[in-house]
Design a protein around this motif. Structure first.
Motif, PDB file in Angstrom:
ATOM      1  N   ASN A  10       0.817  -1.224   0.000  1.00 41.47           N
ATOM      2  CA  ASN A  10       0.000   0.000   0.000  1.00 41.47           C
ATOM      3  C   ASN A  10       0.847   1.269   0.000  1.00 41.47           C
ATOM      4  O   ASN A  10       0.335   2.351  -0.273  1.00 41.47           O
ATOM      5  CB  ASN A  10      -0.882   0.056   1.263  1.00 41.47           C
ATOM      6  N   ASN A  61     -12.367   0.178  -1.478  1.00 42.50           N
ATOM      7  CA  ASN A  61     -11.234  -0.411  -0.741  1.00 42.50           C
ATOM      8  C   ASN A  61     -11.500  -1.870  -0.356  1.00 42.50           C
ATOM      9  O   ASN A  61     -12.605  -2.393  -0.547  1.00 42.50           O
ATOM     10  CB  ASN A  61     -10.899   0.429   0.499  1.00 42.50           C
ATOM     11  N   GLY A  62     -10.463  -2.484   0.190  1.00 39.89           N
ATOM     12  CA  GLY A  62     -10.552  -3.911   0.495  1.00 39.89           C
ATOM     13  C   GLY A  62     -11.526  -4.209   1.621  1.00 39.89           C
ATOM     14  O   GLY A  62     -12.237  -5.222   1.584  1.00 39.89           O
ATOM     15  N   THR A  63     -11.543  -3.360   2.618  1.00 37.25           N
ATOM     16  CA  THR A  63     -12.501  -3.551   3.709  1.00 37.25           C
ATOM     17  C   THR A  63     -13.919  -3.471   3.153  1.00 37.25           C
ATOM     18  O   THR A  63     -14.788  -4.283   3.498  1.00 37.25           O
ATOM     19  CB  THR A  63     -12.262  -2.493   4.807  1.00 37.25           C
ATOM     20  N   ASN A  66     -14.767  -6.664   1.278  1.00 41.45           N
ATOM     21  CA  ASN A  66     -15.068  -7.779   2.185  1.00 41.45           C
ATOM     22  C   ASN A  66     -16.426  -7.600   2.861  1.00 41.45           C
ATOM     23  O   ASN A  66     -17.228  -8.531   2.922  1.00 41.45           O
ATOM     24  CB  ASN A  66     -13.972  -7.896   3.256  1.00 41.45           C
ATOM     25  N   HIS A  87      -7.751 -10.673   7.843  1.00 36.05           N
ATOM     26  CA  HIS A  87      -7.889  -9.217   7.818  1.00 36.05           C
ATOM     27  C   HIS A  87      -9.261  -8.799   8.348  1.00 36.05           C
ATOM     28  O   HIS A  87      -9.384  -7.824   9.086  1.00 36.05           O
ATOM     29  CB  HIS A  87      -7.708  -8.720   6.366  1.00 36.05           C
ATOM     30  N   GLU A  92      -9.910  -4.700  10.374  1.00 33.05           N
ATOM     31  CA  GLU A  92     -11.007  -3.936   9.765  1.00 33.05           C
ATOM     32  C   GLU A  92     -11.864  -3.247  10.827  1.00 33.05           C
ATOM     33  O   GLU A  92     -13.020  -2.872  10.584  1.00 33.05           O
ATOM     34  CB  GLU A  92     -11.828  -4.837   8.811  1.00 33.05           C
ATOM     35  N   GLU A 144      -2.758 -13.547   5.156  1.00 34.20           N
ATOM     36  CA  GLU A 144      -2.148 -12.403   5.835  1.00 34.20           C
ATOM     37  C   GLU A 144      -0.707 -12.710   6.228  1.00 34.20           C
ATOM     38  O   GLU A 144       0.053 -11.795   6.564  1.00 34.20           O
ATOM     39  CB  GLU A 144      -2.969 -12.043   7.078  1.00 34.20           C
ATOM     40  N   ASP A 171     -10.978 -13.514   0.317  1.00 33.24           N
ATOM     41  CA  ASP A 171     -10.391 -12.175   0.354  1.00 33.24           C
ATOM     42  C   ASP A 171      -9.149 -12.229  -0.537  1.00 33.24           C
ATOM     43  O   ASP A 171      -8.095 -12.711  -0.119  1.00 33.24           O
ATOM     44  CB  ASP A 171     -10.039 -11.807   1.794  1.00 33.24           C
ATOM     45  N   ALA A 173      -7.281  -9.787  -1.785  1.00 36.96           N
ATOM     46  CA  ALA A 173      -6.561  -8.501  -1.868  1.00 36.96           C
ATOM     47  C   ALA A 173      -5.234  -8.696  -2.608  1.00 36.96           C
ATOM     48  O   ALA A 173      -4.760  -7.801  -3.301  1.00 36.96           O
ATOM     49  CB  ALA A 173      -6.327  -7.933  -0.473  1.00 36.96           C
ATOM     50  N   ARG A 174      -4.641  -9.895  -2.431  1.00 38.99           N
ATOM     51  CA  ARG A 174      -3.384 -10.213  -3.136  1.00 38.99           C
ATOM     52  C   ARG A 174      -3.537 -11.493  -3.949  1.00 38.99           C
ATOM     53  O   ARG A 174      -2.617 -12.324  -4.028  1.00 38.99           O
ATOM     54  CB  ARG A 174      -2.233 -10.346  -2.126  1.00 38.99           C
ATOM     55  N   LYS A 204      -3.196  -2.949  -4.115  1.00 41.79           N
ATOM     56  CA  LYS A 204      -1.884  -3.454  -3.699  1.00 41.79           C
ATOM     57  C   LYS A 204      -1.040  -3.896  -4.886  1.00 41.79           C
ATOM     58  O   LYS A 204       0.125  -4.249  -4.740  1.00 41.79           O
ATOM     59  CB  LYS A 204      -2.073  -4.627  -2.737  1.00 41.79           C
TER      60      LYS A 204
HETATM   61  C1  LIG Z   1      -5.675  -9.537   3.355  1.00 46.64           C
HETATM   62  C2  LIG Z   1      -6.174  -8.144   3.185  1.00 46.64           C
HETATM   63  N1  LIG Z   1      -7.458  -7.955   2.855  1.00 46.64           N
HETATM   64  C3  LIG Z   1      -7.954  -6.740   2.618  1.00 46.64           C
HETATM   65  C4  LIG Z   1      -7.153  -5.620   2.718  1.00 46.64           C
HETATM   66  C5  LIG Z   1      -7.719  -4.299   2.286  1.00 46.64           C
HETATM   67  O1  LIG Z   1      -7.798  -3.339   3.199  1.00 46.64           O
HETATM   68  P1  LIG Z   1      -8.119  -1.814   2.885  1.00 46.64           P
HETATM   69  O2  LIG Z   1      -9.500  -1.591   3.394  1.00 46.64           O
HETATM   70  O3  LIG Z   1      -7.102  -1.104   3.671  1.00 46.64           O
HETATM   71  O4  LIG Z   1      -8.035  -1.544   1.418  1.00 46.64           O
HETATM   72  C6  LIG Z   1      -5.821  -5.747   3.125  1.00 46.64           C
HETATM   73  C7  LIG Z   1      -4.969  -4.550   3.301  1.00 46.64           C
HETATM   74  O5  LIG Z   1      -3.958  -4.532   3.892  1.00 46.64           O
HETATM   75  C8  LIG Z   1      -5.319  -7.046   3.350  1.00 46.64           C
HETATM   76  O6  LIG Z   1      -4.038  -7.235   3.699  1.00 46.64           O
END
Ligand SMILES: Cc1ncc(COP(=O)(O)O)c(C=O)c1O
Length: 343
Positions: A10, A61-63, A66, A87, A92, A144, A171, A173-174, A204
């Protein structure tokens, strides 16, 4: 002095191709809230990767990805089974619980991955009106802790979920880093392995902002657009998120960026192996390295480099690479470790 960062992907900037895509989309007025041509063509591109019938919704965003994904599947009396390192559990701020009302049931894990055995211990008291009813299993890919589920491991969890009337959320994100590690495309480790709903990461992996919720299971699709709006994740100028995804998913940019980040993580891990007092604690399968190192080394290195102490009790740090990490950054970091140890 500019600090080199191994703190998080990030911390990285925007990939030039993606910045160009934002700028190219900045020419004229366009319909708002996703009714624009950029969004239509980005969704088409997602369908080329994941199948012609998937539903795709962009969020900030990722949160948000999810939370909206979980909300689309659960009533508040239904629970989500996930890892204790997830995460959604750790990072979150309770958003999944606040917005869905759902309890998270945690499976302990030391490497970030959960298995059917662990899930089975949380899946209990079905039909008991005093207890929450498990309805979603959520896994992270990569986890994670930088580890990666194989397609068979995902399939096992998906089969358990589906044979017990649960959904599987991923999830991702990656996700791109995991796909590159496995040498597979995005579909084989999601839809083909039994995932029902995917949070797909963009930020990311070179984007400025934006994630996507990809719905494979059409039983879930009906309510999503209302949930997204109520969750404040509907972008009015959506074309600027869509244009980024279009660039990321074209010419294999998602793959090139993730491959570079993964390669840099492997290089860093290899260089760290020369130091007897630094112990890499997790298998390096994506773009994260976890390592225990002497406290004094951490203190000194943090004066020059951004990175997080993951576990303060055992001096375990997380070092992350990204699409723009340079080999020279790694050389400098390792050189400094050498010098600090002889000082
Ligand atoms: C596994 C994972 N999921 C989701 C997120 C997304 O989070 P954000 O709301 O910060 O975009 C992250 C961010 O670090 C993450 O590591």
């Amino acid at each position: 002095m500019k600090k080199i960062s191994f703190a998080s992907d990030n911390y990285a900037g925007i990939h030039p191709d993606i910045l160009r895509a934002i700028s190219d989309a900045n020419r004229h007025h366009a319909p708002a809230y996703g009714s624009d041509e950029y969004t239509a063509s980005a969704i088409e591109t997602f369908r080329e990767h994941f199948g012609a019938d998937v539903e795709v919704h962009f969020v900030f965003n990722g949160t948000g990805a999810n939370v909206t994904a979980l909300a689309a599947m659960n009533a508040s009396y239904q629970a989500v089974i996930c890892s204790d390192k997830a995460h959604i559990q750790v990072d979150e701020c309770g958003a999944p619980e606040k917005f869905t009302g759902s309890k998270l049931l945690l499976v302990p894990t030391s490497n970030g991955k959960i298995t059917v055995d662990g899930i089975r211990r949380q899946w209990r008291r079905l039909g008991d009106q005093h207890y929450v009813q498990s309805h979603i299993i959520s896994i992270s890919q990569t986890t994670e802790l930088g580890t990666v589920y194989t397609p068979d491991e995902i399939r096992d969890i998906a089969d358990f979920a589906h044979s017990h009337q649960m959904y599987l959320h991923m999830d991702g994100a990656r996700l791109s880093n995991a796909a590159v590690f496995l040498g597979l495309d995005l579909k084989s480790i999601t839809r083909d392995a039994g995932v029902d709903v995917l949070s797909f990461g963009g930020t990311k992996n070179g984007m400025m902002i934006g994630e996507a919720v990809v719905l494979f299971n059409r039983a879930i699709n009906g309510n999503f657009m209302y949930i997204r709006k109520q969750s404040m994740q509907l972008a009015s100028k959506m074309r600027f998120i869509s244009a980024q995804f279009q660039a990321l998913l074209t010419n294999q940019l998602w793959q090139k960026n993730a491959a570079h980040a993964n390669d840099m993580a492997l290089l860093l891990a290899e260089k760290l192996s020369e130091f007897s007092d630094i112990k890499v604690t997790q298998s390096v399968q994506g773009n994260a390295i976890f390592a225990i190192m002497p406290e004094v080394l951490i203190t000194e290195l943090q004066k020059k480099y951004h990175f997080y102490v993951w576990d303060e009790d055992r001096y375990e740090v997380r070092l992350m690479t990204s699409f723009d990490t340079e080999a020279a950054d790694i050389e400098a970091f390792v050189r400094d470790i050498r010098e600090l140890r002889t000082a």
